[in-house]
Design a protein around this motif. Structure first.
Motif, PDB file in Angstrom:
ATOM      1  N   LEU A   1     -61.453  82.398 -16.453  1.00 11.18           N
ATOM      2  CA  LEU A   1     -61.047  83.673 -15.869  1.00 11.18           C
ATOM      3  C   LEU A   1     -59.532  83.845 -15.919  1.00 11.18           C
ATOM      4  CD1 LEU A   1     -63.364  83.965 -12.716  1.00 11.18           C
ATOM      5  CD2 LEU A   1     -63.721  84.898 -15.007  1.00 11.18           C
ATOM      6  N   ALA A   2     -58.808  82.765 -15.637  1.00 10.71           N
ATOM      7  CA  ALA A   2     -57.352  82.841 -15.662  1.00 10.71           C
ATOM      8  C   ALA A   2     -56.840  83.152 -17.067  1.00 10.71           C
ATOM      9  CB  ALA A   2     -56.751  81.526 -15.148  1.00 10.71           C
ATOM     10  N   ARG A   3     -57.434  82.525 -18.045  1.00  7.35           N
ATOM     11  CA  ARG A   3     -56.998  82.764 -19.427  1.00  7.35           C
ATOM     12  C   ARG A   3     -57.418  84.151 -19.902  1.00  7.35           C
ATOM     13  NH1 ARG A   3     -58.407  76.782 -21.994  1.00  7.35           N
ATOM     14  NH2 ARG A   3     -56.545  75.741 -21.168  1.00  7.35           N
ATOM     15  N   ALA A   4     -58.608  84.577 -19.487  1.00  5.37           N
ATOM     16  CA  ALA A   4     -59.093  85.889 -19.905  1.00  5.37           C
ATOM     17  C   ALA A   4     -58.205  86.999 -19.371  1.00  5.37           C
ATOM     18  CB  ALA A   4     -60.532  86.086 -19.431  1.00  5.37           C
TER      19      ALA A   4
ATOM     20  N   ALA B   1     -59.160  80.156  -6.644  1.00  5.38           N
ATOM     21  CA  ALA B   1     -58.195  81.157  -7.099  1.00  5.38           C
ATOM     22  C   ALA B   1     -57.345  81.658  -5.942  1.00  5.38           C
ATOM     23  CB  ALA B   1     -58.927  82.317  -7.774  1.00  5.38           C
ATOM     24  N   ALA B   2     -57.952  81.815  -4.774  1.00  4.91           N
ATOM     25  CA  ALA B   2     -57.198  82.255  -3.597  1.00  4.91           C
ATOM     26  C   ALA B   2     -56.137  81.235  -3.228  1.00  4.91           C
ATOM     27  CB  ALA B   2     -58.145  82.483  -2.418  1.00  4.91           C
ATOM     28  N   TRP B   3     -56.498  79.977  -3.290  1.00  5.64           N
ATOM     29  CA  TRP B   3     -55.537  78.919  -2.961  1.00  5.64           C
ATOM     30  C   TRP B   3     -54.330  78.975  -3.900  1.00  5.64           C
ATOM     31  CZ3 TRP B   3     -54.022  75.731   0.662  1.00  5.64           C
ATOM     32  CH2 TRP B   3     -53.183  74.669   0.330  1.00  5.64           C
ATOM     33  N   GLU B   4     -54.601  79.119  -5.178  1.00  6.25           N
ATOM     34  CA  GLU B   4     -53.506  79.116  -6.148  1.00  6.25           C
ATOM     35  C   GLU B   4     -52.717  80.416  -6.134  1.00  6.25           C
ATOM     36  OE1 GLU B   4     -54.564  77.688  -9.981  1.00  6.25           O
ATOM     37  OE2 GLU B   4     -55.094  75.721  -9.195  1.00  6.25           O
TER      38      GLU B   4
ATOM     39  N   ALA C   1     -62.001  87.906  -8.152  1.00  7.85           N
ATOM     40  CA  ALA C   1     -61.633  86.628  -8.754  1.00  7.85           C
ATOM     41  C   ALA C   1     -60.580  86.808  -9.839  1.00  7.85           C
ATOM     42  CB  ALA C   1     -62.876  85.949  -9.330  1.00  7.85           C
ATOM     43  N   LEU C   2     -60.726  87.845 -10.654  1.00 11.35           N
ATOM     44  CA  LEU C   2     -59.764  88.087 -11.728  1.00 11.35           C
ATOM     45  C   LEU C   2     -58.394  88.463 -11.175  1.00 11.35           C
ATOM     46  CD1 LEU C   2     -62.007  89.997 -14.275  1.00 11.35           C
ATOM     47  CD2 LEU C   2     -60.946  87.759 -14.625  1.00 11.35           C
TER      48      LEU C   2
ATOM     49  N   LEU D   1     -57.162  87.555  -8.326  1.00 15.20           N
ATOM     50  CA  LEU D   1     -56.576  86.324  -7.806  1.00 15.20           C
ATOM     51  C   LEU D   1     -56.094  85.429  -8.947  1.00 15.20           C
ATOM     52  CD1 LEU D   1     -59.194  85.556  -5.009  1.00 15.20           C
ATOM     53  CD2 LEU D   1     -56.797  86.209  -4.660  1.00 15.20           C
ATOM     54  N   CYS D   2     -56.904  85.333  -9.994  1.00 12.01           N
ATOM     55  CA  CYS D   2     -56.525  84.493 -11.129  1.00 12.01           C
ATOM     56  C   CYS D   2     -55.292  85.032 -11.851  1.00 12.01           C
ATOM     57  CB  CYS D   2     -57.687  84.374 -12.115  1.00 12.01           C
ATOM     58  SG  CYS D   2     -59.013  83.275 -11.561  1.00 12.01           S
ATOM     59  N   SER D   3     -55.082  86.329 -11.763  1.00 13.81           N
ATOM     60  CA  SER D   3     -53.905  86.903 -12.428  1.00 13.81           C
ATOM     61  C   SER D   3     -52.623  86.435 -11.760  1.00 13.81           C
ATOM     62  CB  SER D   3     -53.973  88.437 -12.403  1.00 13.81           C
ATOM     63  OG  SER D   3     -53.742  88.943 -11.089  1.00 13.81           O
ATOM     64  N   ARG D   4     -52.712  85.948 -10.529  1.00 11.89           N
ATOM     65  CA  ARG D   4     -51.535  85.452  -9.802  1.00 11.89           C
ATOM     66  C   ARG D   4     -51.574  83.938  -9.664  1.00 11.89           C
ATOM     67  NH1 ARG D   4     -48.407  88.712 -11.129  1.00 11.89           N
ATOM     68  NH2 ARG D   4     -46.981  87.449  -9.857  1.00 11.89           N
ATOM     69  N   ALA D   5     -52.531  83.272 -10.323  1.00  8.20           N
ATOM     70  CA  ALA D   5     -52.662  81.829 -10.168  1.00  8.20           C
ATOM     71  C   ALA D   5     -52.732  81.167 -11.550  1.00  8.20           C
ATOM     72  CB  ALA D   5     -53.937  81.500  -9.387  1.00  8.20           C
ATOM     73  N   ALA D   6     -52.034  80.081 -11.682  1.00  2.00           N
ATOM     74  CA  ALA D   6     -52.060  79.332 -12.934  1.00  2.00           C
ATOM     75  C   ALA D   6     -53.381  78.617 -13.063  1.00  2.00           C
ATOM     76  CB  ALA D   6     -50.914  78.333 -12.979  1.00  2.00           C
ATOM     77  N   ALA D   7     -53.922  78.584 -14.268  1.00  2.00           N
ATOM     78  CA  ALA D   7     -55.171  77.852 -14.499  1.00  2.00           C
ATOM     79  C   ALA D   7     -54.927  76.362 -14.354  1.00  2.00           C
ATOM     80  CB  ALA D   7     -55.712  78.159 -15.895  1.00  2.00           C
TER      81      ALA D   7
END
Length: 219
Positions: free
Chosen positions: A95-98, A134-137, A206-207, A209-215
């Motif tokens: 998700l983070a990479r996508a 994702a929320a944590w990151e 989720a996306l 959150l992942c946009s603000r978090a490193a995979a």
């Protein structure tokens, strides 16, 4: 237990599925029931339609039948997430990479990577843990950075606040501790992850959150 969509089964005293686990109550007082159901949802179980499929049914969508319940577990099993850890990490990484590949355009990520289908096939327990990870990151993200007026944007902002608050209360805490719960964030993530009618909302959350978090780094 029977599902409310099985209107044809209302007169069956033993229901159409066997309860094998449950979780809750959630903040709204509801429960989630894991059931062993027949392969064909539209027919009564039997030799030609065995109960060989597991599913999670919310209490508001199910009618209880006391004759079809076995060994219910009232607690959250730690092994549940331990067994799924590789899947959780892999999905979060995807998700983070996508979202990064399409410059944080959620709708484009849906189409380009076929994420709605993948998300719908993912177990709700895994969806919950991905939301928490994702929320944590993303716990340092600001409302402006999340930048979405949608319901998903509001969820994402709430999750970052949950994570940020938990981190302040547990200065030695880490992602593993936060994702294990129990706390308000886990209850909220469970409610969202197990709600099949809001799959796109939980995926968008989720996306965002992942946009603000490193995979996670490759192991």
């Amino acid at each position: 237990m029977s599902h409310i969509n099985q209107q044809w089964a209302r007169s069956l005293p033993d229901g159409t599925a066997t309860v094998i686990d449950r979780k809750g109550p959630w903040p709204d007082g509801s429960w989630e029931y894991q059931v062993l159901a027949a392969c064909d949802f539209a027919r009564r179980s039997g030799p030609d339609n065995p109960e060989s499929r597991t599913a999670w049914w919310p209490s508001w969508a199910a009618t209880p039948s006391p004759t079809k319940e076995i060994s219910v577990n009232d607690s959250i099993r730690n092994s549940e997430t331990e067994d799924a850890e590789p899947e959780i990490v892999s999905l979060h990484r995807l998700l983070a990479r996508a979202i990064a590949a399409v410059d944080n355009n959620v709708q484009e990520a849906f189409v380009v990577f076929g994420l709605p289908s993948l998300w719908s096939l993912t177990r709700p327990e895994v969806r919950r843990q991905v939301l928490l990870l994702a929320a944590w990151e993303a716990r340092s993200a600001t409302a402006a950075e999340l930048g979405s007026p949608t319901s998903a944007g509001q969820y994402a902002w709430a999750f970052t606040q949950y994570a940020s608050s938990w981190a302040e209360q547990h200065p030695d805490g880490d992602a593993e501790g936060f994702c294990a719960g129990p706390h308000s964030a886990r209850h909220a993530a469970s409610s969202l992850a197990f709600e099949r009618d809001d799959l796109l909302v939980s995926l968008e959350t989720a996306l965002l959150l992942c946009s603000r978090a490193a995979a996670p780094e490759e192991s």
